[in-house]
Each structure stands twice: as C-alpha cells, then as structure tokens.
Design an enzyme around this catalytic site. Structure first.
Site, PDB file in Angstrom:
ATOM      1  N   THR A   1      -0.610  26.965  -2.042  1.00 39.42           N
ATOM      2  CA  THR A   1       0.279  28.012  -2.562  1.00 39.42           C
ATOM      3  C   THR A   1      -0.565  28.947  -3.430  1.00 39.42           C
ATOM      4  O   THR A   1      -1.149  29.888  -2.926  1.00 39.42           O
ATOM      5  CB  THR A   1       1.471  27.414  -3.330  1.00 39.42           C
TER       6      THR A   1
ATOM      7  N   LYS B   1      -3.161  19.707  -2.486  1.00 31.93           N
ATOM      8  CA  LYS B   1      -2.986  21.052  -2.981  1.00 31.93           C
ATOM      9  C   LYS B   1      -2.436  20.953  -4.395  1.00 31.93           C
ATOM     10  O   LYS B   1      -1.722  20.019  -4.754  1.00 31.93           O
ATOM     11  CB  LYS B   1      -2.061  21.877  -2.082  1.00 31.93           C
TER      12      LYS B   1
ATOM     13  N   THR C   1       0.219  13.958  -7.644  1.00 33.10           N
ATOM     14  CA  THR C   1      -0.088  15.355  -7.869  1.00 33.10           C
ATOM     15  C   THR C   1       0.873  16.206  -7.083  1.00 33.10           C
ATOM     16  O   THR C   1       1.840  15.705  -6.520  1.00 33.10           O
ATOM     17  CB  THR C   1      -1.543  15.669  -7.471  1.00 33.10           C
TER      18      THR C   1
ATOM     19  N   GLU D   1      -4.851  27.322 -12.228  1.00 26.37           N
ATOM     20  CA  GLU D   1      -4.535  28.751 -12.149  1.00 26.37           C
ATOM     21  C   GLU D   1      -5.233  29.526 -13.266  1.00 26.37           C
ATOM     22  O   GLU D   1      -4.935  29.355 -14.447  1.00 26.37           O
ATOM     23  CB  GLU D   1      -3.023  28.945 -12.214  1.00 26.37           C
TER      24      GLU D   1
ATOM     25  N   ASN E   1       1.536  33.332 -12.831  1.00 28.58           N
ATOM     26  CA  ASN E   1       2.872  32.764 -12.931  1.00 28.58           C
ATOM     27  C   ASN E   1       3.945  33.797 -13.213  1.00 28.58           C
ATOM     28  O   ASN E   1       5.097  33.629 -12.805  1.00 28.58           O
ATOM     29  CB  ASN E   1       2.883  31.641 -13.958  1.00 28.58           C
TER      30      ASN E   1
ATOM     31  N   THR F   1       6.839  37.476  -6.746  1.00 25.04           N
ATOM     32  CA  THR F   1       6.806  38.873  -6.281  1.00 25.04           C
ATOM     33  C   THR F   1       5.762  39.047  -5.193  1.00 25.04           C
ATOM     34  O   THR F   1       4.937  38.188  -4.957  1.00 25.04           O
ATOM     35  CB  THR F   1       6.475  39.815  -7.448  1.00 25.04           C
TER      36      THR F   1
END
Length: 399
Positions: free
Chosen positions: A147, A173, A184, A270, A394, A399
């Site tokens: 993702t 992932k 996870t 991230e 995040n 969007t």
C-alpha cells in the site's frame, strides 16, 4: 529485501491488476498450497478486526487451506455485515473456480478502512490467477500487496539435512499503522518442510515475538494484521521434533526470515530516515522493560528529535520517567546512544559532550540503551523517526 528469493516447492503464487482501488498495478494475489499442507496463523488483537480476519480464523479452525487470497487497497474493515458477505463471496469465487471447499480459502485484505469491498474485480480476475500460478511468483506477489510501502519485502533461507534441502521464503507488507499486536500488517512465510499443524503454530508464535511483535513505526495496531506460516511438506524433510538437528535448523530459518522481514518494515516506515534499536535492561520483568521501550519509541518528541538528528537527551530521560515504573530510582538509570553514555546518577553523564551525542545521532542507524536499575529482565524493539513525510503520507492517504 533479499536479493535471492527462493521458490518453495508445493507453493505457487500469481498476481493480477484487479482494479480494486489502484489502477495500473497488481493488487490481487492468489497463493496455492499443495494438498495436505499445514498452515498456522496469528491475527490482530484489535477489537475492530477486519471481516477477512474473522473469516480466515473461522476457516483455519475447521480445515487445512488450499488457497490464500490477498488484496491491497481496501481493508474491508469497519464494513459490518456487508464486509463479511464480501469476504465469504471472494472465498466462494476461488472455491468455485478451483474445485476446493469454500472454507479451504483464507482471505486477507489491506488498505483503506471503512469502504465496502467490491467483489466484481475478484470474479473477473480469479480465473486468470488460477491459470498463471507459478512457484517463482514471489516478487510479483510481494509488490502486489503493497500500500504505502516504497519497496517490496522478501526474505529467504535454505539449509540442508542429510542430503535434502529445506527452503523457507517469506513476504510481508507494512510501512505505517505499525505496532503489531501479534504479527504485522500482512506477512506470509512458506516452507517445503513437513511438520504437523500444532508444532507449526508453536514455531510461528515463537518467531513473531522478537520480530514482528517487537517493532513499531507509529504505535497504531492495524485492524487487519495477520501472519501466516505454511508448510507444504514437498521436501520430505520432517522438522517436527524441536530437539533434532532438522527441527533446530528449521526454527532458526523461520526466526531469521521473520526478523529480516520485520526489520524491513521499520526501514520502510512511512517517511522514515532512521532505524533505531531501543534496548532496555535491568528491569523487574520483560513486561516492564517493554513498557519503557515503547514509551520511548512512541514519544513524538523523541521521534522528531531522531528525525532532526538532535541529541536532545532530555526527551529520552523524560519518556523513561513517565513510563510508569513504580519507585524508579533515577540515580540508578543510565542511558546510552550507541557507545556514548548520556545519562547517569540522575542527570547528564559527567563525561558526556554534545559533540559525542551528535556524532551518534548523525548515523542512519543506532541504538538507545536504557538500564533502569530494577532487576535482570531486558527487551529490544526496533523503531524509526517521525518525519515531515509521515504526516504528508497519512494526511493524503485517501486522496
């Protein structure tokens, strides 16, 4: 990520661009397990667990699976009865096309929470997935389940026993919403060893403790967490006896694959720019040690200092102090950044210099070691910094 991803006999994979949410990339994976394969799994403890988690649990309790079906882009979580119906329907579609029982299909989803999962993309993609299954499909599958990940995550190990070779390969992932509370985001590990289901479950639960259950990016436990370990038995090597050379080598290989995958998640956190190991020593219990470690790891002030490469040791000290240890004697607490002692005797260490602290903080990977002076227990977790990009990723996720 391992440069040498080894296929596992008795396990075949295929991926497809189903258009569930993403366009122009694969987002659906089918993993086929040889008949008679054993499967073990651990799942999220989040009370709002996703529909596929519930369905996978129910199916795994009743029968050995033949197929794992994994989609990215839509978590099918927080979707109520409609989500359950959609998960069951995806299993039915695989069963109808392959000829297995519906409960021999385990569904897994990852992506946006709270959106209904469309089943038409599954119906149109499953026949093609079945016809394109191959043992060498790991790389494509690992990319398809991503993702917000920036890289696919794979690891392999191989060992020989009495002239026979055993392989362990895994993919996972995860990049954000990472503080696993069992495993996870999604992880799938396969082997061609032969081992009964009960023993396989023990191997998995032992492996996830120091690996997937000892990492955090942001302190959030996903609604969809799942980690699955499957054994096809195709090598003919029996590893069920944990005391045998075969059993010990197998457990080590699984542990190493899980550890490598878990580390890859934190490295790909991230917006992450730092990989930080937090070691807590001299605690009364492992639970107490983990309490201290996670308090430090989840402190926004500590994490932003890590991003800035700022040796603001007061933030670490404050986090330890509020971690909830009863009767903490601050004079017994010592804290190090790698080899540099920054705190002792209740304050800044007498030998500490800002230059020494800065030299460590400039590194892309280092440790924070904390001795709390309470006992003999210890723990270690992996975490990362909190950067501008984490907020951006995040804030713009839908969007």
């Amino acid at each position: 990520m391992s440069d040498d991803v080894l296929p596992v006999a008795g396990i075949r994979l295929a991926s497809a661009a189903a258009g569930i949410r993403y366009q122009g990339r694969d987002d659906l994976v089918l993993m086929e397990l040889a008949e008679g394969a054993a499967a073990a799994a651990v799942f999220t403890r989040n009370a709002f667990c996703a529909a596929p988690v519930t369905v996978a649990r129910r199916h795994l309790e009743k029968i050995s699976p033949r197929y794992l079906l994994i989609n990215s882009g839509n978590a099918n979580a927080g979707t109520g009865d409609a989500g359950m119906a959609a998960s069951y329907e995806t299993c039915r579609l695989v069963a109808a096309a392959s000829g297995v029982a519906m409960n021999q299909v385990l569904p897994f989803s990852t992506g946006v929470i709270g959106e209904d999962l469309p089943t038409d993309p599954f119906a149109s993609s499953i026949p093609g997935l079945l016809s394109s299954l191959q043992e060498v499909g790991w790389r494509q599958a690992a990319a398809a389940i991503m993702t917000t990940d920036t890289v696919s995550k794979l690891a392999s190990r191989r060992f020989d026993v009495h002239g026979k070779t055993v392989t362990v390969t895994g993919m996972c992932k995860g990049s954000g919403m990472i503080r696993p509370d069992m495993a996870t985001m999604l992880a799938f590990v396969a082997t061609d060893a032969r081992i009964p289901k009960a023993e396989l479950q023990q191997v998995l639960e032992t492996a996830v403790g120091p690996s997937f259950n000892s990492i955090t990016v942001d302190g959030d436990t996903s609604t969809n967490d799942a980690c699955v370990l499957v054994a096809s038995g195709a090598s003919g090597v029996d590893v069920g006896d944990r005391e045998s050379a075969e059993g010990q080598a197998f457990r080590q290989a699984v542990d190493e694959v899980c550890m490598e995958l878990a580390r890859a998640i934190v490295l790909d956190g991230e917006g992450a720019t730092k990989l930080v190991e937090i070691l807590v020593e001299e605690a009364e219990s492992e639970a107490q040690a983990r309490q201290v470690a996670y308090t430090v790891a989840h402190s926004p002030l500590v994490k932003t200092a890590l991003f800035a490469s700022d040796p603001n040791w007061g933030r670490i000290l404050a986090a330890v102090g509020r971690s909830g240890i009863d009767d903490l004697d601050i004079r017994q607490v010592r804290i190090w950044l790698d080899e540099v002692c920054i705190v002792s005797n209740g304050g800044r260490d007498a030998g500490y210099t800002e230059e020494a602290g800065q030299s460590v903080m400039n590194r892309s990977s280092f440790s924070i070691r904390i001795a709390v002076g309470k006992g003999q227990a210890s723990t270690r977790i992996l975490t990362c910094d909190l950067s501008f990009d984490y907020v951006k990723i995040n804030a713009e996720y839908r969007t």
